[in-house]
Design an enzyme around this catalytic site. Structure first.
Site, PDB file in Angstrom:
ATOM      1  N   TYR A   1      24.880  24.995  41.173  1.00 29.41           N
ATOM      2  CA  TYR A   1      25.210  23.561  41.679  1.00 29.41           C
ATOM      3  C   TYR A   1      24.025  23.203  42.647  1.00 29.41           C
ATOM      4  CZ  TYR A   1      29.497  21.152  40.652  1.00 29.41           C
ATOM      5  OH  TYR A   1      30.401  20.277  40.081  1.00 29.41           O
TER       6      TYR A   1
ATOM      7  N   GLU B   1      23.878  19.533  44.322  1.00 34.62           N
ATOM      8  CA  GLU B   1      24.215  18.041  44.602  1.00 34.62           C
ATOM      9  C   GLU B   1      22.886  17.885  45.429  1.00 34.62           C
ATOM     10  OE1 GLU B   1      28.050  17.877  46.011  1.00 34.62           O
ATOM     11  OE2 GLU B   1      28.800  17.573  44.132  1.00 34.62           O
TER      12      GLU B   1
ATOM     13  N   ASP C   1      16.206  -0.865  28.611  1.00 35.90           N
ATOM     14  CA  ASP C   1      16.803   0.126  27.885  1.00 35.90           C
ATOM     15  C   ASP C   1      16.158   0.807  26.657  1.00 35.90           C
ATOM     16  OD1 ASP C   1      18.413   2.042  27.030  1.00 35.90           O
ATOM     17  OD2 ASP C   1      20.472   0.890  27.360  1.00 35.90           O
TER      18      ASP C   1
ATOM     19  N   THR D   1      17.862   7.413  27.188  1.00 36.52           N
ATOM     20  CA  THR D   1      18.356   8.561  27.038  1.00 36.52           C
ATOM     21  C   THR D   1      17.094   9.518  27.011  1.00 36.52           C
ATOM     22  OG1 THR D   1      18.433   8.098  24.690  1.00 36.52           O
ATOM     23  CG2 THR D   1      20.436   7.743  26.042  1.00 36.52           C
TER      24      THR D   1
ATOM     25  N   LYS E   1      16.913  11.052  21.903  1.00 38.40           N
ATOM     26  CA  LYS E   1      16.530  10.212  20.525  1.00 38.40           C
ATOM     27  C   LYS E   1      15.279  10.444  20.289  1.00 38.40           C
ATOM     28  CE  LYS E   1      20.505   7.382  21.864  1.00 38.40           C
ATOM     29  NZ  LYS E   1      21.140   5.910  22.258  1.00 38.40           N
TER      30      LYS E   1
ATOM     31  N   ARG F   1      20.204  16.438  25.325  1.00 39.41           N
ATOM     32  CA  ARG F   1      21.091  14.953  25.660  1.00 39.41           C
ATOM     33  C   ARG F   1      21.101  14.942  27.163  1.00 39.41           C
ATOM     34  NH1 ARG F   1      23.888  14.267  21.041  1.00 39.41           N
ATOM     35  NH2 ARG F   1      24.379  12.331  21.769  1.00 39.41           N
TER      36      ARG F   1
HETATM   37  C1  LIG Z   1      22.383   5.584  22.838  1.00 37.97           C
HETATM   38  C2  LIG Z   1      22.117   4.516  23.947  1.00 37.97           C
HETATM   39  C3  LIG Z   1      22.644   4.625  25.435  1.00 37.97           C
HETATM   40  C4  LIG Z   1      23.838   5.374  25.714  1.00 37.97           C
HETATM   41  O1  LIG Z   1      23.470   6.850  25.568  1.00 37.97           O
HETATM   42  P1  LIG Z   1      24.769   7.786  25.627  1.00 37.97           P
HETATM   43  O2  LIG Z   1      24.051   9.129  25.904  1.00 37.97           O
HETATM   44  O3  LIG Z   1      25.172   7.931  24.268  1.00 37.97           O
HETATM   45  O4  LIG Z   1      25.417   7.406  26.706  1.00 37.97           O
HETATM   46  C5  LIG Z   1      22.635   3.354  25.985  1.00 37.97           C
HETATM   47  N1  LIG Z   1      21.746   2.467  25.738  1.00 37.97           N
HETATM   48  C6  LIG Z   1      21.253   2.295  24.341  1.00 37.97           C
HETATM   49  C7  LIG Z   1      20.133   1.248  24.024  1.00 37.97           C
HETATM   50  C8  LIG Z   1      21.201   3.372  23.478  1.00 37.97           C
HETATM   51  O5  LIG Z   1      20.683   3.236  22.340  1.00 37.97           O
END
Ligand SMILES: *Cc1c(COP(=O)(O)O)cnc(C)c1O
Length: 417
Positions: free
Chosen positions: A56, A58, A202, A228, A231, A237
């Protein structure tokens, strides 16, 4: 067999071990085209499976609420410093549990409930967390949603500007989940400046392309960058928030203690590893090959009469409107899965069909590029896709799946041997 071997797991819980083995084999044997997915390296995989999960912590490095942070602090500091260096930003927070909570932290750091916020509509290619109605972000704020032009399939920046001037959002999101074209960060920044909104890029889908120089960077245009890590960036993740100095404190406070408790340190370690990998010259080649593969696959699909939203792709992603092929997205995705090609059905802009049974499919080349497939493989892949959706004979699907398994034996997958 899964690598590293899961021997203790098999002894304790043979049910779960068996499912893990079968999932690993499935990932090995299929052409994985889900645009948000990838294969992490053996090193990233190992980092996620370490004893760091026991701790932990925090708070942030040097300011924790629990003792025993002698090794966790440097892990998180390495991740933060690598993120700052790779993307060229002033500030990075590597603690968000995933992309959705990262975006929620952006709202918490910048706006108040009820404020107008703008993002791309989900059916046009945006993300739930950009203010879509069923999301908390659509319920707790006043969403203004932009789309794409019917004739081009691309974001209509005049519409974005008009909406922004009319509704004066405090926050504007650009980026999304089904955008096959380059995001024009400078144009969004200009609009945000005109209405005094904060621009958030994003880059969840394209972070690896940005890191590898295969998509323009939002740095210097968007005050806040959300991504994220799992991807195209090819990490575990997780998620990161990046910003200029002004938003550093508000974002950190929004993540902890605003929204989250203890960070997932095993994930933080794996993010650090992935960022180190993404800074290598080989990753630049990877990012450019992802795009080259997508372009080659798009060309081969067009040659076979497929109708691509916006006519093609600039990045890792292809959105196909299957109307011209007389099949809907869901039956096509199921046929392809039976044929060893994994992807998702997807709405297309102005889709006349329902979201649960839409007209399109979405394809991405991040995972197959990690496996080592090249543009030379793409005409063949397009042929398999075409064959799989034009037959409902299970034997035909099994034949394609066998051909794919044979091809993929030459392309090793981290996590399986
Ligand atoms: C995948 C994605 C997210 C969210 O990601 P999670 O890890 O699935 O919560 C947010 N914004 C965009 C543009 C995404 O492609």
């Amino acid at each position: 067999m899964h690598q590293p071997p899961v021997t203790a797991l098999a002894a304790t819980d043979p049910d779960i071990a068996d499912l893990v083995e079968r999932e690993a084999r499935r990932q090995h044997d299929k052409i994985r085209l889900i645009a948000s997915e990838n294969y992490v390296s053996q090193a990233v995989l190992e980092a996620t499976g370490t004893v760091l999960t026991n701790k932990y912590s925090e708070g942030y490095a040097g300011k924790r609420y629990y003792e025993g942070q002698q090794f966790i602090d440097p892990v998180e500091t390495l991740a933060v410093e690598r993120a700052k260096a790779l993307f060229g930003v002033d500030h990075a927070n590597v603690q968000p549990y995933s992309g959705s909570p990262a975006n929620l932290a952006v709202y918490l750091a910048t706006v108040n409930p009820g404020d107008a916020v703008m993002g791309m509509a989900l059916p046009a290619g945006g993300h739930l967390t950009h203010g879509w109605s069923v999301s908390a972000t659509g319920k707790w704020f006043t969403p203004v949603q932009y789309g794409v032009r019917r004739d081009t399939g691309r974001v209509d920046l005049d519409e974005v500007r008009d909406l922004a001037k009319r509704h004066r959002p405090r926050l504007i999101f650009c980026g999304g989940t089904a955008i096959p074209r380059t995001i024009d960060f400078p144009a969004f920044a200009e609009i945000a400046a005109e209405v005094d909104a904060v621009l958030v890029a994003d880059i969840a889908h394209i972070a690896g392309l940005v890191a590898g120089g295969a998509h323009p960077s939002p740095v210097g245009h968007a005050r806040i960058i959300s991504t994220t890590t799992h991807k195209t960036l090819r990490g575990p993740r997780g998620a990161m928030l990046m910003s200029d100095e002004e938003f550093a404190k508000p974002l950190d406070k929004a993540v902890f203690p605003g929204l989250q408790g203890g960070p997932h340190n095993h994930t933080t370690a794996a993010i650090a590893v992935a960022l180190k990998e993404a800074a290598q010259p080989a990753f630049r080649d990877y990012a450019h090959t992802v795009v080259a593969n997508a372009k080659a696959l798009a060309d081969a699909l067009v040659e076979r009469g497929f109708d691509l939203v916006s006519g093609g792709t600039d990045n890792h992603l292809i959105l196909v409107d299957l109307t011209s092929k007389s099949i809907a997205g869901k039956p096509a995705a199921k046929a392809l899965d039976a044929a060893g090609i994994e992807l998702n059905y997807n709405t297309v802009p102005f889709d006349p069909r329902k979201p649960f049974d839409p007209s399109g499919i979405r394809l991405g080349t991040a995972a197959i590029t990690t496996r080592g497939l090249t543009p030379a493989h793409m005409p063949h892949l397009a042929g398999w896709i075409d064959r799989a959706i034009t037959t409902d004979n299970p034997a035909d699907h099994e034949k394609i799946a066998t051909e794919i398994r044979e091809l993929l034996t030459s392309f090793p997958m981290p996590g399986w041997a």
